[in-house]
Write a protein that holds these residues in place. Sequence first.
Motif, PDB file in Angstrom:
ATOM      1  N   PHE A   1       0.749  -1.241   0.057  1.00  0.00           N
ATOM      2  CA  PHE A   1       0.006   0.127   0.031  1.00  0.00           C
ATOM      3  C   PHE A   1       0.961   1.352  -0.087  1.00  0.00           C
ATOM      4  O   PHE A   1       0.471   2.291  -0.725  1.00  0.00           O
ATOM      5  CB  PHE A   1      -0.942   0.152   1.181  1.00  0.00           C
ATOM      6  N   ARG A   2       1.830   0.983   0.711  1.00  0.00           N
ATOM      7  CA  ARG A   2       2.630   2.429   0.878  1.00  0.00           C
ATOM      8  C   ARG A   2       3.432   2.874  -0.490  1.00  0.00           C
ATOM      9  O   ARG A   2       3.909   1.859  -1.090  1.00  0.00           O
ATOM     10  CB  ARG A   2       3.772   2.140   1.878  1.00  0.00           C
ATOM     11  N   ASP A   3       3.479   4.172  -0.745  1.00  0.00           N
ATOM     12  CA  ASP A   3       3.992   4.371  -2.050  1.00  0.00           C
ATOM     13  C   ASP A   3       3.851   3.771  -3.175  1.00  0.00           C
ATOM     14  O   ASP A   3       4.234   3.471  -4.274  1.00  0.00           O
ATOM     15  CB  ASP A   3       5.717   4.168  -1.810  1.00  0.00           C
ATOM     16  N   ASN A   4       2.263   3.541  -3.217  1.00  0.00           N
ATOM     17  CA  ASN A   4       1.859   2.969  -4.240  1.00  0.00           C
ATOM     18  C   ASN A   4       0.998   3.980  -5.083  1.00  0.00           C
ATOM     19  O   ASN A   4       0.289   4.620  -4.677  1.00  0.00           O
ATOM     20  CB  ASN A   4       0.775   1.906  -3.756  1.00  0.00           C
ATOM     21  N   PRO A   5       1.284   4.011  -6.296  1.00  0.00           N
ATOM     22  CA  PRO A   5       0.527   5.051  -7.226  1.00  0.00           C
ATOM     23  C   PRO A   5      -0.946   4.842  -7.157  1.00  0.00           C
ATOM     24  O   PRO A   5      -1.687   5.826  -7.758  1.00  0.00           O
ATOM     25  CB  PRO A   5       1.136   4.708  -8.667  1.00  0.00           C
TER      26      PRO A   5
END
Length: 227
Positions: free
Chosen positions: A185-189
């Motif tokens: 989820f983190r740093d996901n476009p």
Amino acid sequence: MTQNAYEAVRSGSGEATNFLYPFIDGDESDKDALLTDLTRSALSKAEESTTLRRTTMAKCAPLIAEAGAELARRFNSGGRLFTFGNGGSSTDATTLAALFARPPAGDPLPAWSLTADQAVLTALGNDVGFDLVFARQLIARANAGDVAVAMSTSGNSADLLLALREARSRGMYTIGFAGYDGGRFRDNPDVDVCFVVESQSVHRIQESQALIGYQLWSTVQTERGVR
């Protein structure tokens, strides 16, 4: 929980049980000692939870303000909220949707949990595959201007990631709840805002996520001028 303890939980070894519940192998004939251990364990977990919630809320405050303002704008323009998750996170997703739809105060807002209809979930799981149980519901129900909230402890579930990708492709605003290090989820476009509870305990993660969800709802009410 440390990584070693986590692996012990997965393997089902006794050491994991002792780590989580140190009183469980106590001498039941010594009731005073057992009650002392129970009290110590409960107080320790409460203190850990309180500390984590405090630090998480401080860290996530700017993101909550950002997401709350955007949700308020979308609700005011006719947008709707769709929540989803797996296992315990599915019940958290349902609770969050209910908070928006049937609030204790303020205006009810259009919100639905995509985990609530057993017939739909089992039909999609059987007919098209479990990875698509949420993405397919968004295809059928969601529009540009709506909001998608994916709740997870790992941030790595394939069905949630596919749903977030579908939501993004449809012009929805996307929010992820995750624990540990945020996972995929983190740093996901495909994720506009990701709330990460940095803990190794599923219990503590979900406790903090519940508070974030409540604060998000409260922020939306305030942004819409509801006191």
